[in-house]
Motif scaffolding. Structure first.
Motif, PDB file in Angstrom:
ATOM      1  N   GLU A 199      10.433  -7.687  -6.013  1.00 33.43           N
ATOM      2  CA  GLU A 199      10.022  -7.457  -4.626  1.00 33.43           C
ATOM      3  C   GLU A 199       8.506  -7.396  -4.506  1.00 33.43           C
ATOM      4  O   GLU A 199       7.926  -7.907  -3.540  1.00 33.43           O
ATOM      5  CB  GLU A 199      10.664  -6.182  -4.100  1.00 33.43           C
ATOM      6  CG  GLU A 199      12.153  -6.341  -3.815  1.00 33.43           C
ATOM      7  CD  GLU A 199      12.843  -5.025  -3.507  1.00 33.43           C
ATOM      8  OE1 GLU A 199      13.913  -5.055  -2.873  1.00 33.43           O
ATOM      9  OE2 GLU A 199      12.317  -3.965  -3.908  1.00 33.43           O
TER      10      GLU A 199
ATOM     11  N   SER B 187      16.673 -11.984   1.598  1.00 32.37           N
ATOM     12  CA  SER B 187      17.193 -10.645   1.287  1.00 32.37           C
ATOM     13  C   SER B 187      16.099  -9.751   0.722  1.00 32.37           C
ATOM     14  O   SER B 187      16.013  -8.563   1.045  1.00 32.37           O
ATOM     15  CB  SER B 187      18.356 -10.744   0.305  1.00 32.37           C
ATOM     16  OG  SER B 187      19.423 -11.472   0.852  1.00 32.37           O
TER      17      SER B 187
ATOM     18  N   THR C 119      13.843  -8.656   3.579  1.00 32.79           N
ATOM     19  CA  THR C 119      14.521  -7.617   4.350  1.00 32.79           C
ATOM     20  C   THR C 119      14.495  -6.288   3.607  1.00 32.79           C
ATOM     21  O   THR C 119      14.251  -5.228   4.204  1.00 32.79           O
ATOM     22  CB  THR C 119      15.981  -8.030   4.621  1.00 32.79           C
ATOM     23  OG1 THR C 119      15.990  -9.271   5.325  1.00 32.79           O
ATOM     24  CG2 THR C 119      16.699  -6.979   5.445  1.00 32.79           C
ATOM     25  N   GLY C 120      14.732  -6.361   2.267  1.00 31.90           N
ATOM     26  CA  GLY C 120      14.689  -5.135   1.470  1.00 31.90           C
ATOM     27  C   GLY C 120      13.314  -4.485   1.460  1.00 31.90           C
ATOM     28  O   GLY C 120      13.187  -3.251   1.526  1.00 31.90           O
TER      29      GLY C 120
ATOM     30  N   LEU D   6      10.955  -4.705   3.812  1.00 28.54           N
ATOM     31  CA  LEU D   6      10.720  -4.098   5.128  1.00 28.54           C
ATOM     32  C   LEU D   6      11.502  -2.795   5.282  1.00 28.54           C
ATOM     33  O   LEU D   6      10.997  -1.811   5.833  1.00 28.54           O
ATOM     34  CB  LEU D   6      11.103  -5.082   6.234  1.00 28.54           C
ATOM     35  CG  LEU D   6      10.293  -6.379   6.314  1.00 28.54           C
ATOM     36  CD1 LEU D   6      10.835  -7.284   7.413  1.00 28.54           C
ATOM     37  CD2 LEU D   6       8.823  -6.085   6.561  1.00 28.54           C
ATOM     38  N   THR D   7      12.746  -2.794   4.770  1.00 30.50           N
ATOM     39  CA  THR D   7      13.573  -1.584   4.882  1.00 30.50           C
ATOM     40  C   THR D   7      12.985  -0.445   4.063  1.00 30.50           C
ATOM     41  O   THR D   7      12.865   0.696   4.539  1.00 30.50           O
ATOM     42  CB  THR D   7      15.011  -1.889   4.420  1.00 30.50           C
ATOM     43  OG1 THR D   7      15.560  -2.935   5.228  1.00 30.50           O
ATOM     44  CG2 THR D   7      15.887  -0.657   4.533  1.00 30.50           C
ATOM     45  N   LYS D   8      12.607  -0.746   2.813  1.00 32.42           N
ATOM     46  CA  LYS D   8      12.078   0.302   1.943  1.00 32.42           C
ATOM     47  C   LYS D   8      10.752   0.859   2.449  1.00 32.42           C
ATOM     48  O   LYS D   8      10.456   2.048   2.277  1.00 32.42           O
ATOM     49  CB  LYS D   8      11.909  -0.236   0.517  1.00 32.42           C
ATOM     50  CG  LYS D   8      13.237  -0.489  -0.198  1.00 32.42           C
ATOM     51  CD  LYS D   8      13.022  -1.041  -1.598  1.00 32.42           C
ATOM     52  CE  LYS D   8      14.356  -1.293  -2.295  1.00 32.42           C
ATOM     53  NZ  LYS D   8      14.176  -1.830  -3.667  1.00 32.42           N
TER      54      LYS D   8
ATOM     55  N   ALA E  58       9.934   0.893   5.599  1.00 26.74           N
ATOM     56  CA  ALA E  58      10.146   1.337   6.977  1.00 26.74           C
ATOM     57  C   ALA E  58       9.243   0.578   7.956  1.00 26.74           C
ATOM     58  O   ALA E  58       8.603   1.167   8.833  1.00 26.74           O
ATOM     59  CB  ALA E  58       9.934   2.841   7.102  1.00 26.74           C
TER      60      ALA E  58
ATOM     61  N   THR F 119       8.635  -3.284  10.359  1.00 32.68           N
ATOM     62  CA  THR F 119       9.419  -4.202  11.188  1.00 32.68           C
ATOM     63  C   THR F 119       8.947  -5.645  11.137  1.00 32.68           C
ATOM     64  O   THR F 119       9.557  -6.507  11.761  1.00 32.68           O
ATOM     65  CB  THR F 119       9.390  -3.736  12.656  1.00 32.68           C
ATOM     66  OG1 THR F 119       8.032  -3.688  13.099  1.00 32.68           O
ATOM     67  CG2 THR F 119      10.047  -2.378  12.807  1.00 32.68           C
TER      68      THR F 119
END
Length: 870
Positions: free
Chosen positions: A814, A843, A846-847, A849-851, A853, A855
């Motif tokens: 990542e 994926s 997306t991971g 951005l999620t980790k 926090a 957008t």
């Protein structure tokens, strides 16, 4: 047919028989359909664009009977009528059998009366001379030859007139624009299309409800209806006729009867044209319009399954095929198939082909046509046997893939005629292609059925080749005993014939059988003999295959230096002959050596190149194994997501091919990455499946590897005693097989994990549990594995490192993706750079951005820069 004369040059604005009141008329003579048109939005849009294009005066909608030309023309005419100052006029011509009455039908549709004072064609021309009108001539095919000159003259004299024709045959006059009406689109499951949204299924449902008002799409038959529409190739008339049977047959019953579709596809609508009462009538309407020579060619071409090239058609059709074939295309009985590249491939809709076969049999011509068909593909098979191992390999694989149905039909005909030796020849000529593509079940069933014939009992070279390939298919299908018997008989017969090539080839199979058994000494002797024979003959391909096998043997013995030498020989041989399978094997073995030596830098590019070559070749036999090895490399990078994606693809391919030899290995790999992802319950279930399959296939070493992985699950679950027993059981099973001397691939670092267990239990308790595991029988070890249930304990509690320890929770992969994002690369460019799929990179993004926090990609790059992550 009588000719229709062109309109005479008028000397006055109108003939005296035409009333001036007609001059201002706006026509709206278009039928109003009783049911909505489904799934034709794209075609309607294209036709409207063509009608509106500058210079388009004549647009012909062509296609076979039942494709929906008339219904489409009505819909378009109704929509565009307001765009024409004088509207649109629809003229139905199916019932007009004499060409001289066509103009009269047009005049009648226009509301004109013939007083007899002037020719009717002059009256029509005079009325339309200054009119901005769309004239639709429906079903012109049976009179097109006679009508064409009149139509050309009418368009020349009436500059504002536009004509849209529906015909199975093109008009073929200057200025004609053709639009081939396609079938209704079939269900695109891969694109996520719902069954209820598909136009073909919707048409079936609409007509079925008309026959039975209680019929419902949601009654569990949606998938069956989609398959009915697929088998009917989206032909609207065929779908309507099939749906009309719903009053007496269920959808599964209709589907089951489509093997004799012409008997099923009949309707009882009294308002339907006679030619549309059955599919047989619809096709016969076109067939009867052909001259005898074209009819004969149409019948003979029906022996082709899945299409044909012009060259193949000439082999079956004889002289003048090209000219006659052009006529069949013009009559919409034969169509050009979409084919990548520049090659031309023709074919028939299956329903039309079935009609052609009926006619072929009725005329007593089937035997001659099928003999010519088989002869063509026998020659093709002989060329393919050499071509699939040459620099033209990709072209030959594509050609064999395209003609799979024809090849099957040719072999079936030869077998039916008891020409068994020829059938074996063709089957084995294309067997390397089948072997690479993973068609093991089909190949084995075919070869076994041919060998069961009394003619195949003779100890011929044909029998030898069939037995050699049976070995190659029986082992993956979980029947190593049959594989070994076939290999032994093949070598025995080859030696009797004193055929060096065949002997060298069959020795590879026998060596493979001994490799599977773990008898590496016997396998080495056979591979070395094969290599020696091949070197004496300077057969580079066989040299490469034997070298690849010897590299595998050296790898299993831990002799990385010798394995590397053989791998390089295989790679060079592959390059010399142009065989991508061999090149991939060479790169793959070199990558394995690098991994064993701890060099990811050398292993990864070799493995990626092996994977690229396999994908280009469609090599489903070896692709799963190398995907798993790439997953191992991804795990070294801490990239669990990529590893999971690669292993899941490997598992899916193995399931598709039915390779029972590799399936336990893929299940084991999937269990490993699943465990690394923290899903212990699923990992345990996958390991159970792997163990049971390995037991069924006699793969004791596979069970041993799975027990090691199960021990790792137990460690992470906090069950150290069970982990020690499983390590012991694995050690005991390996000691009981020939594999004890080899260094097999494992997914876990056994020494490190056993050190964790020993530390948790103490030396004495560890030794007791390990020894008890060693003493377990195979059945007892399997039983204990089946009974194990993991408890929920975190990886930290087990003493094992977390696979995702890195800044801000990002994995090394990542972080790598984030750095490339900062360089401004798109997801596709990142995928190309890292040799990942676009889905995997998406994926990862997306991971990230999620980790973090966040957008957006921009925010992620900014965050990473501010926090020193890149």
């Amino acid at each position: 047919m009588s000719e229709i004369h062109a309109p005479a040059q008028a000397t006055s604005p109108l003939p005296p028989s035409v009333s001036p009141m007609r001059m201002d008329r706006v026509w709206n003579a278009v039928p109003v359909p009783l049911t909505p048109l489904l799934g034709r939005d794209e075609e309607i849009g294209c036709i409207r664009v063509l009608l509106d294009a500058q210079g388009t005066r004549l647009l012909t909608l062509t296609g076979p009977g039942g494709i929906g030309k008339t219904r489409l023309a009505i819909e378009v005419a109704a929509q565009v009528a307001p765009d024409f100052a004088h509207g649109a006029c629809f003229v139905a011509l199916a019932s007009v059998r004499d060409p001289q009455f066509v103009v009269g039908a047009v005049a009648q549709a226009l509301g004109l009366q013939d007083s007899g004072e002037s020719p009717v064609q002059d009256i029509v021309a005079a009325v339309l001379r200054d009119r901005h009108l769309l004239l639709v001539l429906d079903n012109l095919e049976h009179v097109v030859g006679s009508v064409a000159p009149w139509l050309a003259a009418l368009l020349a004299e009436c500059p504002l007139l536009h004509v849209m024709v529906t015909s199975r045959i093109a008009v073929q006059i200057d200025g004609e624009q053709r639009f081939v009406v396609p079938p209704l689109p079939l269900l695109k499951v891969e694109a996520g299309e719902a069954v209820s949204d598909n136009a073909a299924v919707a048409l079936f449902t609409q007509r079925a409800r008309a026959a039975n008002r209680d019929f419902d799409l949601t009654t569990g038959h949606a998938g069956v209806m989609a398959e009915i529409c697929r088998q009917l190739e989206g032909l609207p008339l065929a779908i309507e006729l099939a749906a009309s049977r719903i009053s007496v047959l269920s959808p599964p019953a209709i589907l089951a009867r489509l093997s004799d579709r012409l008997s099923v596809l009949k309707g009882d609508r009294r308002d339907a044209p006679e030619r549309h009462r059955t599919m047989r009538d619809a096709i016969a309407w076109s067939y009867d319009l052909l001259p005898p020579g074209e009819q004969a060619l149409f019948r003979r071409l029906a022996v082709f399954v899945g299409g044909f090239t012009v060259e193949a058609a000439e082999a079956v059709g004889g002289p003048m095929t090209l000219d006659l074939l052009t006529v069949l295309v013009d009559h919409s009985l034969v169509r050009r198939l979409p084919l990548p590249g520049e090659g031309a491939r023709m074919g028939m809709h299956e329903t039309i082909r079935e009609f052609g076969l009926e006619q072929l049999i009725a005329h007593g011509e089937e035997g001659a046509a099928r003999d010519a068909h088989a002869g063509y593909f026998l020659q093709m098979g002989a060329e393919a046997d050499r071509g699939v191992r040459s620099h033209a390999q990709l072209e030959w694989f594509a050609r064999l893939e395209t003609d799979q149905d024809n090849l099957r039909a040719a072999i079936a005909w030869l077998a039916q005629q008891e020409r068994i030796e020829e059938a074996l020849k063709l089957a084995t000529d294309i067997m390397w292609f089948h072997w690479i593509r993973g068609h093991d079940t089909e190949s084995r069933d075919l070869l076994e059925s041919l060998l069961a014939h009394p003619q195949a009992a003779k100890r011929t070279v044909g029998r030898v080749r069939a037995l050699a390939y049976i070995h190659g298919t029986a082992t993956p299908l979980g029947d190593p005993y049959r594989a070994k018997l076939a290999a032994m008989e093949a070598v025995s017969i080859a030696r009797e014939h004193d055929d060096p090539y065949t002997t060298a080839f069959t020795l590879l199979g026998l060596g493979g059988a001994h490799t599977f058994e773990g008898d590496l000494d016997a396998a080495t002797a056979e591979f070395e003999e094969s290599l020696a024979i091949s070197q004496e003959r300077n057969d580079l391909w066989l040299i490469g295959i034997a070298s690849a096998h010897l590299s595998q043997i050296a790898t299993r013995r831990g002799d990385t230096e010798l394995a590397t030498v053989y791998a390089k020989h295989a790679l060079q041989a592959g390059r010399d002959v142009g065989d991508r399978h061999l090149m991939a094997a060479g790169h793959g073995h070199l990558a394995e050596m690098a991994l064993r030596q701890g060099s990811l830098e050398r292993a990864e590019p070799s493995m990626i190149e092996a994977l690229r070559l396999m994908r280009a070749l469609g090599d489903k036999r070896n692709l799963p194994y190398y995907l798993v090895n790439l997953a191992r490399i991804a795990l070294h990078h801490g990239d669990v997501l990529t590893a999971v994606t690669q292993v899941e693809e490997s598992f899916a391919i193995t399931q598709q091919t039915g390779n029972r030899q590799e399936l336990p290995f893929c299940l084991l790999a999937l269990a490993h990455v699943t465990r690394r992802n923290g899903e212990h319950a699923r990992a345990t279930q996958l390991l159970r499946e792997s163990i049971l399959l390995s037991q069924q296939c006699g793969q004791v070493s596979g069970i041993a590897q799975a027990l090691q992985e199960l021990a790792a699950v137990a460690i992470e679950s906090g069950d150290m005693r069970f982990a020690a027993r499983m390590f012991g059981a694995s050690d005991g099973l390996m000691a009981s097989t020939h594999h004890a001397e080899t260094e097999l691939w494992t997914f876990v670092n056994e020494a490190d994990l056993m050190a964790v267990v020993r530390s948790a239990l103490g030396d004495a308790e560890f030794s007791t549990a390990f020894g008890a595991g060693q003493a377990l029988t195979l059945d007892d070890a399997v039983r204990e594995a089946m009974e194990f249930t993991p408890s929920q304990v975190s990886a930290d509690a087990s003493g094992l490192p977390s696979p995702t320890d890195s800044p801000f929770g990002l994995t090394p992969r990542e972080l790598e993706v984030l750095r490339l994002m900062a360089d401004g690369l798109t997801n596709q460019e990142i995928a190309d750079t890292l040799f990942l799929s676009l889905r995997t990179v998406t994926s990862h993004v997306t991971g990230i951005l999620t980790k973090l926090a966040l957008t957006s990609r921009t925010a992620a790059v900014s965050y990473a820069i501010r926090h020193g992550l890149i």
